[in-house]
Design an enzyme around this catalytic site. Structure first.
Site, PDB file in Angstrom:
ATOM      1  N   ARG A 133       0.990  -1.109   0.014  1.00  0.00           N
ATOM      2  CA  ARG A 133       0.013  -0.152   0.112  1.00  0.00           C
ATOM      3  C   ARG A 133       0.694   1.264  -0.111  1.00  0.00           C
ATOM      4  NH1 ARG A 133      -3.091  -3.313   3.478  1.00  0.00           N
ATOM      5  NH2 ARG A 133      -4.710  -4.000   2.349  1.00  0.00           N
ATOM      6  N   LYS A 155       3.474  11.715 -10.512  1.00  0.00           N
ATOM      7  CA  LYS A 155       2.591  11.108 -11.453  1.00  0.00           C
ATOM      8  C   LYS A 155       3.304   9.959 -11.830  1.00  0.00           C
ATOM      9  CE  LYS A 155      -0.115  14.626 -13.724  1.00  0.00           C
ATOM     10  NZ  LYS A 155      -0.674  15.020 -15.118  1.00  0.00           N
ATOM     11  N   GLU A 197      10.310  20.238 -23.476  1.00  0.00           N
ATOM     12  CA  GLU A 197       9.627  20.433 -22.452  1.00  0.00           C
ATOM     13  C   GLU A 197      10.285  21.609 -21.660  1.00  0.00           C
ATOM     14  OE1 GLU A 197       7.036  18.780 -21.171  1.00  0.00           O
ATOM     15  OE2 GLU A 197       6.945  16.889 -22.238  1.00  0.00           O
ATOM     16  N   LYS A 242       8.546  23.402 -12.452  1.00  0.00           N
ATOM     17  CA  LYS A 242       7.508  22.385 -12.249  1.00  0.00           C
ATOM     18  C   LYS A 242       7.366  22.266 -10.709  1.00  0.00           C
ATOM     19  CE  LYS A 242       5.907  18.113 -13.216  1.00  0.00           C
ATOM     20  NZ  LYS A 242       5.698  16.921 -14.128  1.00  0.00           N
ATOM     21  N   GLU A 252      -3.619  18.157  -9.948  1.00  0.00           N
ATOM     22  CA  GLU A 252      -4.281  18.613 -11.227  1.00  0.00           C
ATOM     23  C   GLU A 252      -5.819  18.916 -10.921  1.00  0.00           C
ATOM     24  OE1 GLU A 252      -2.316  16.727 -14.475  1.00  0.00           O
ATOM     25  OE2 GLU A 252      -3.794  17.679 -15.815  1.00  0.00           O
ATOM     26  N   ARG A 256      -2.262  22.954 -12.384  1.00  0.00           N
ATOM     27  CA  ARG A 256      -1.250  21.726 -12.956  1.00  0.00           C
ATOM     28  C   ARG A 256      -1.582  21.764 -14.535  1.00  0.00           C
ATOM     29  NH1 ARG A 256       1.464  16.646  -9.879  1.00  0.00           N
ATOM     30  NH2 ARG A 256       2.672  15.991 -11.857  1.00  0.00           N
ATOM     31  N   ASN A 260       0.456  20.776 -19.471  1.00  0.00           N
ATOM     32  CA  ASN A 260       0.022  20.224 -20.728  1.00  0.00           C
ATOM     33  C   ASN A 260       0.141  21.100 -21.993  1.00  0.00           C
ATOM     34  OD1 ASN A 260      -0.733  17.940 -19.387  1.00  0.00           O
ATOM     35  ND2 ASN A 260      -2.857  18.613 -18.907  1.00  0.00           N
ATOM     36  N   HIS A 263       0.777  19.626 -25.351  1.00  0.00           N
ATOM     37  CA  HIS A 263       0.109  18.307 -25.254  1.00  0.00           C
ATOM     38  C   HIS A 263      -0.881  17.887 -25.984  1.00  0.00           C
ATOM     39  CE1 HIS A 263       3.773  18.516 -22.511  1.00  0.00           C
ATOM     40  NE2 HIS A 263       3.882  17.329 -22.386  1.00  0.00           N
ATOM     41  N   HIS A 267      -0.519  15.173 -28.431  1.00  0.00           N
ATOM     42  CA  HIS A 267      -0.962  13.714 -28.458  1.00  0.00           C
ATOM     43  C   HIS A 267      -1.763  13.422 -29.592  1.00  0.00           C
ATOM     44  CE1 HIS A 267      -1.271  13.876 -23.644  1.00  0.00           C
ATOM     45  NE2 HIS A 267      -0.091  13.556 -24.144  1.00  0.00           N
ATOM     46  N   HIS A 280       7.918  11.874 -27.678  1.00  0.00           N
ATOM     47  CA  HIS A 280       7.089  12.522 -27.281  1.00  0.00           C
ATOM     48  C   HIS A 280       7.416  14.086 -27.457  1.00  0.00           C
ATOM     49  CE1 HIS A 280       4.171  13.925 -24.196  1.00  0.00           C
ATOM     50  NE2 HIS A 280       5.102  14.421 -23.388  1.00  0.00           N
TER      51      HIS A 280
HETATM   52  N1  GLY Z   1       3.829  15.958 -17.171  1.00  0.00           N
HETATM   53  C1  GLY Z   1       2.780  16.756 -16.618  1.00  0.00           C
HETATM   54  C2  GLY Z   1       2.496  16.749 -15.081  1.00  0.00           C
HETATM   55  O1  GLY Z   1       3.363  16.150 -14.303  1.00  0.00           O
HETATM   56  O2  GLY Z   1       1.448  17.108 -14.566  1.00  0.00           O
END
Ligand code: GLY
Length: 375
Positions: A133, A155, A197, A242, A252, A256, A260, A263, A267, A280
């Site tokens: 967990r 993430k 990025e 970041k 998010e 956040r 994107n 993106h 995408h 990417h």
């Molecule tokens: N790569 C986008 C984020 O970490 O929210």
């Protein structure tokens, strides 16, 4: 955001100031050899079991240094190699990490170290999030893309046949350790893709980083031409950008989403050209040019600043042109984007260098008009 020198002269720290689980991003050449000491500085006692997860290529270059540093600091460290291409980013690969955790008898106080690019980081992070967990993870990214983006922010996850990153969890690392020396073995194309990025951070929130990238010109296109001091600054500024966004909006809920930028349309490029045609970061570069054009189309951004964005992306050796894709397929793919909310596609659009707006009121016609100007 605090940026402060550590005792070891060349390592610098950016703090991710989350109230529940703050952690440092430590950046500097020689960082990998200091992994054991850095883990110690995060409070892990000698004898702690550590599972280092990496891929064969990264292992060949950096596995011995990482494992040696951990063992020298007194940790009971083992290493697991996994194949870590996008196609292996599945629950089955995470199960292999769980199997290794079982064999090594990892406990609640044990640690997983993710040593590699974004795929290793996402999978090792998810394995850590789900083993018992949730046990601790340290991210040691070795690609530029992972250093400036994937390793910071918690993430983690894997792909589902229905889409990328559909299975996952937020699981913040205890430490992110970035050693720019690891970039020396990164293929140039991947280095350039990571630079997309970095440019993103300049456009969405750091105009002085953008100006610095502009001044660097085509030195940006290769690790071989980028001065080490500038590389260090780029990593620090990107990590700080970041960290700022993640600290303000860990899960998010709002802000956040600005990460994107480039993106949403990127995408579309990845999905319709076939995953693998563009890296990417390359797709993000194309997506940023397209989003910039859309912002100009809506009268939100000046064409002069869009030209500056284009120039930096081109100087970094990244693609700019929107590929020849059927318009209906583009619109259909946009509707399938997992960032769609209540049927509206959300675009992150620049309004000035360093400032963006999130808009969900853009028509399909406006998107297609903007894309036609990116061909
Ligand atoms: N790569 C986008 C984020 O970490 O929210």
């Amino acid at each position: 955001m605090t940026v402060m020198p550590l005792s070891s002269g060349s390592l610098r720290t950016i703090d991710v100031e989350l109230s529940a689980n703050p952690y440092p991003v430590v950046i500097g050449a020689g960082g990998l050899a200091a992994l054991g000491n850095q883990v110690q500085a995060r409070g892990f006692k000698a004898g702690t079991k550590v599972l280092v997860v990496t891929n064969p290529v990264v292992n060949a270059h950096y596995g011995t240094t990482a494992l040696g540093s951990l063992r020298a600091a007194g940790y009971d460290a083992q290493l697991l190699e996994i194949d870590a291409g996008e196609e292996q980013k599945t629950p089955a690969t995470v199960a292999l990490i769980h199997d290794a955790a079982f064999r090594q008898k990892l406990e609640r106080g044990s640690l997983i170290v993710a040593l590699g690019g974004g795929v290793v980081g996402d999978m090792a992070g998810f394995a850590a999030a789900s083993w018992l967990r949730g046990i601790a993870v340290v991210q040691v990214p070795t690609t530029l893309l992972a250093m400036v983006d994937a390793a910071i922010g918690g993430k983690t996850g894997v792909n589902h046949p229905g889409g990328k990153n559909l299975i996952g969890a937020f699981h913040q690392p205890r430490l992110v350790l970035i050693d720019p020396s690891c970039l020396a073995t990164l293929p140039e194309r991947e280095f350039r893709a990571g630079m997309a990025e970095v440019i993103k951070y300049g456009v969405i929130g750091d105009p002085s980083l953008f100006a610095e990238l502009e001044a660097a010109g085509d030195q940006l296109a290769s690790m071989a031409t980028l001065p080490a001091a500038l590389m260090q600054r780029i990593l620090e500024r990107s990590a700080a950008a970041k960290a700022r966004v993640v600290a303000a909006d860990e899960r998010e809920g709002g802000l956040r989403a600005i990460l994107n930028y480039g993106h949403t349309l990127g995408h579309v490029v990845e999905a319709l050209c076939g995953y693998g045609t563009f890296l990417h970061g390359e797709a993000v570069a194309i997506g940023m040019v397209a989003a910039g054009e859309l912002s100009c189309e809506l009268g939100l951004w000046s064409p002069a600043e869009q030209t500056r964005q284009r120039r930096v992306i081109a100087a970094a050796g990244l693609p700019l042109a929107w590929p020849d894709l059927p318009p209906e397929a583009v619109l259909e793919c946009l509707q399938g984007d997992k960032k769609v909310r209540d049927g509206c596609v959300r675009f992150v659009l620049p309004t000035a260098l360093g400032t963006v707006e999130i808009r969900d009121d853009v028509s399909g016609k406006q998107v297609l008009q903007a894309l036609a100007r990116c061909r």
